[in-house]
Motif scaffolding. Structure first.
Motif, PDB file in Angstrom:
ATOM      1  N   VAL A  87       0.838  -1.200   0.000  1.00 54.67           N
ATOM      2  CA  VAL A  87       0.000   0.000   0.000  1.00 54.67           C
ATOM      3  C   VAL A  87       0.875   1.252   0.000  1.00 54.67           C
ATOM      4  N   ALA A  88       2.001   1.199   0.721  1.00 57.48           N
ATOM      5  CA  ALA A  88       2.887   2.356   0.784  1.00 57.48           C
ATOM      6  C   ALA A  88       3.436   2.726  -0.583  1.00 57.48           C
ATOM      7  N   VAL A  89       3.653   1.729  -1.437  1.00 56.29           N
ATOM      8  CA  VAL A  89       4.223   1.976  -2.762  1.00 56.29           C
ATOM      9  C   VAL A  89       3.136   2.229  -3.801  1.00 56.29           C
ATOM     10  N   ASN A  90       2.044   1.457  -3.733  1.00 57.51           N
ATOM     11  CA  ASN A  90       1.039   1.471  -4.793  1.00 57.51           C
ATOM     12  C   ASN A  90      -0.268   2.142  -4.420  1.00 57.51           C
ATOM     13  N   GLY A  91      -0.445   2.483  -3.144  1.00 59.29           N
ATOM     14  CA  GLY A  91      -1.707   3.064  -2.713  1.00 59.29           C
ATOM     15  C   GLY A  91      -2.723   1.993  -2.377  1.00 59.29           C
ATOM     16  N   PHE A  92      -3.779   2.409  -1.689  1.00 58.23           N
ATOM     17  CA  PHE A  92      -4.765   1.437  -1.217  1.00 58.23           C
ATOM     18  C   PHE A  92      -5.860   1.153  -2.229  1.00 58.23           C
ATOM     19  N   GLY A  93      -5.873   1.906  -3.334  1.00 56.57           N
ATOM     20  CA  GLY A  93      -6.944   1.711  -4.313  1.00 56.57           C
ATOM     21  C   GLY A  93      -6.925   0.346  -4.946  1.00 56.57           C
ATOM     22  N   SER A  94      -5.760  -0.252  -5.100  1.00 57.31           N
ATOM     23  CA  SER A  94      -5.643  -1.554  -5.768  1.00 57.31           C
ATOM     24  C   SER A  94      -5.274  -2.671  -4.813  1.00 57.31           C
ATOM     25  N   VAL A  95      -5.410  -2.442  -3.513  1.00 57.73           N
ATOM     26  CA  VAL A  95      -4.899  -3.416  -2.546  1.00 57.73           C
ATOM     27  C   VAL A  95      -5.616  -4.758  -2.631  1.00 57.73           C
ATOM     28  N   GLY A  96      -6.906  -4.746  -3.011  1.00 55.83           N
ATOM     29  CA  GLY A  96      -7.645  -6.006  -3.100  1.00 55.83           C
ATOM     30  C   GLY A  96      -7.045  -6.963  -4.113  1.00 55.83           C
ATOM     31  N   ARG A  97      -6.483  -6.398  -5.170  1.00 57.16           N
ATOM     32  CA  ARG A  97      -5.869  -7.252  -6.190  1.00 57.16           C
ATOM     33  C   ARG A  97      -4.587  -7.897  -5.696  1.00 57.16           C
ATOM     34  N   TYR A  98      -4.050  -7.375  -4.593  1.00 52.06           N
ATOM     35  CA  TYR A  98      -2.805  -7.919  -4.051  1.00 52.06           C
ATOM     36  C   TYR A  98      -3.043  -9.022  -3.020  1.00 52.06           C
ATOM     37  N   TYR A  99      -4.281  -9.197  -2.597  1.00 55.45           N
ATOM     38  CA  TYR A  99      -4.583 -10.223  -1.596  1.00 55.45           C
ATOM     39  C   TYR A  99      -4.082 -11.612  -1.997  1.00 55.45           C
ATOM     40  N   PRO A 100      -4.362 -12.087  -3.238  1.00 57.21           N
ATOM     41  CA  PRO A 100      -3.881 -13.424  -3.615  1.00 57.21           C
ATOM     42  C   PRO A 100      -2.368 -13.569  -3.513  1.00 57.21           C
ATOM     43  N   THR A 101      -1.648 -12.500  -3.796  1.00 61.96           N
ATOM     44  CA  THR A 101      -0.188 -12.555  -3.679  1.00 61.96           C
ATOM     45  C   THR A 101       0.225 -12.748  -2.229  1.00 61.96           C
ATOM     46  N   ILE A 102      -0.407 -12.017  -1.314  1.00 56.03           N
ATOM     47  CA  ILE A 102      -0.109 -12.175   0.115  1.00 56.03           C
ATOM     48  C   ILE A 102      -0.455 -13.589   0.569  1.00 56.03           C
ATOM     49  N   GLN A 103      -1.591 -14.116   0.100  1.00 58.99           N
ATOM     50  CA  GLN A 103      -1.977 -15.475   0.473  1.00 58.99           C
ATOM     51  C   GLN A 103      -0.933 -16.494   0.011  1.00 58.99           C
ATOM     52  N   THR A 104      -0.482 -16.355  -1.220  1.00 58.24           N
ATOM     53  CA  THR A 104       0.533 -17.271  -1.750  1.00 58.24           C
ATOM     54  C   THR A 104       1.841 -17.136  -0.983  1.00 58.24           C
ATOM     55  N   GLN A 105       2.260 -15.906  -0.715  1.00 56.68           N
ATOM     56  CA  GLN A 105       3.487 -15.686   0.034  1.00 56.68           C
ATOM     57  C   GLN A 105       3.405 -16.306   1.432  1.00 56.68           C
TER      58      GLN A 105
END
Length: 443
Positions: A87-105
């Motif tokens: 979120v610090a780099v990309n903002g919170f507007g697209s954070v939902g799209r990053y959820y699967p990446t966090i889950q995989t990590q």
């Protein structure tokens, strides 16, 4: 005498026979006792070994449970921090799209920590839960596995269950910020914002570069013909930034913002000093314009561009510079420099011989006082039909200009290239997401 001896011998024989029987009976008893003791000892030894085996398995089971729990804890802590870092780099507007990446990590991290545990089997990792809300990142995960006992399997215990779960939340610290815009309003910001606008300027006025002079208000004339200049894009983008900042400042309890706008051409000018009244700063953004057209008292005469002087003056005069963000009287400064990066240090036609892009060292004064620096490079389009102005005034030191931006900012990603007017809009929007995102400090 003979009879008498015979009677005596008979008694001795009877006593000897009796003695041998007693000894045999005692011997048999002794032999039976040793057997019993051997059996008892064997049973006791089995019990001892069983208890020892149970103790070893229980210890290993407890150790494995701790390791599994530690693996899940570490993975969720890392996941929650990575979420806020995104979120610090990309903002919170697209954070939902990053959820699967966090889950995989998170799953991969747990697997990596457990793969060397030889006594674990049937490892099942549930799909982690990921939530970003109100400047907090939360990640939850759970693991089910089976411990394969070493000794207890001899007693029929072939598997022992292990279960672990963890939830970690990373939160931002309440902080105070003053966002300071330092905007280039020199003549070069009056170039067309797109290739089409540049062409239209050329067709309308016979020039594309440095054609806005005293006594010939081509800016106003151009706007009446639908031409949008770089200054127009910058002004609108800054106003939108401040409007969005105003809308979130009341509901965002994790950060408090003030803002200010300064302009420069030949020297620094104050449009509005830092204030928490963001509505006032938003209105002030509407007054931004190229130096010849700014309204009084912000209007200036033509003065060319001195980025070094503007940065130096602002570092000396900016209120509360050097704060750590811990209170309203000590806000952390965020400096946003918007310029094409080309400076000319004297106000005459000879200025081309005194031009350069060597102004980045002036940013050091802000870094030394804990400021975070961003810079938007309103790129000079390489004009080919402007009477040679670009090749004469910009091209010779273009590499210096491009090198100055990353030297000035606090981090490489803080230097944002805007190759045209829409690029300025996109750059300021990206800047909004970066600045208003959470700053991770703890779990």
């Amino acid at each position: 005498m003979v009879e008498s001896r015979g009677c005596f011998d008979k008694r001795k024989l009877n006593i000897a026979f009796l003695s041998r029987g007693v000894r045999a009976l005692v011997g048999r008893f002794a032999r039976d006792g040793r057997a019993s003791l051997a059996i008892s000892a064997a049973l006791m030894m089995g019990a001892i070994l069983g208890l020892a085996g149970l103790s070893i398995d229980v210890t290993l089971l407890s150790t494995l449970r701790s390791r599994v729990q530690a693996a899940v804890d570490a993975a969720t802590v890392t996941g929650s921090r990575n979420l806020l870092d995104y979120v610090a780099v990309n903002g919170f507007g697209s954070v939902g799209r990053y959820y699967p990446t966090i889950q995989t990590q998170t799953v991969n991290a747990i697997q990596a920590n457990l793969q060397l545990e030889k006594n674990l089997s049937n490892i099942v990792i549930g799909l982690p839960s990921v939530i970003y809300n109100q400047n907090s990142g939360t990640v939850s995960a759970g693991v089910d596995a089976t411990y394969n006992p070493i000794f207890m399997k001899l007693f029929g215990f072939k598997a022992m269950p292990i279960r672990a779960s963890s939830t970690s939340t990373s939160k931002s610290l309440i902080k105070y910020f003053q966002i300071v815009f330092l905007v280039d309003v020199s003549q070069s910001m009056a170039v067309g914002g797109t290739v089409a606008d540049i062409k239209k300027t050329k067709d309308s006025f016979g020039c594309t570069f440095a054609c806005h002079q005293l006594g010939d208000d081509t800016l106003t004339k151009g706007r009446m013909r639908g031409i949008v200049f770089k200054m127009d894009y910058a002004k609108t983008a800054i106003a939108n930034f401040l409007s969005q900042m105003q809308s979130i400042s009341g509901s965002n309890a994790s950060a408090f913002y003030s803002a200010a706008i300064y302009t420069f051409s030949d020297k620094l000018r104050t449009l509005i000093e830092p204030t928490s009244m963001l509505s006032d700063v938003t209105r002030a953004a509407a007054w931004l314009d190229v130096e010849l057209l700014a309204t009084a008292p912000y209007k200036s005469v033509i003065g060319h561009t001195n980025i070094t002087a503007a940065l130096s003056s602002l570092a000396q005069t900016l209120p509360k510079l050097g704060g750590d963000g811990s209170s309203s009287t000590s806000p952390q400064t965020i400096l946003v420099l918007i310029t094409d990066g080309a400076q000319d240090l004297i106000g005459s036609e000879l200025w081309a011989g005194y031009s350069d892009g060597n102004w980045a060292d002036s940013c050091a004064a802000f870094k030394a006082k804990n400021a975070i620096i961003y810079a938007i490079n309103t790129y000079y389009y390489p004009y080919t039909d402007d009477g040679g102005y670009y090749n004469k005034f910009v091209s010779p030191f273009a590499s210096q200009i491009q090198a100055a931006f990353p030297k000035c900012v606090s981090a490489p990603s803080n230097a944002i290239l805007a190759s045209d007017g829409p690029g300025i809009t996109a750059a300021v929007n990206r800047l909004f997401q970066k600045i208003t995102s959470s700053i991770r400090v703890s779990n």
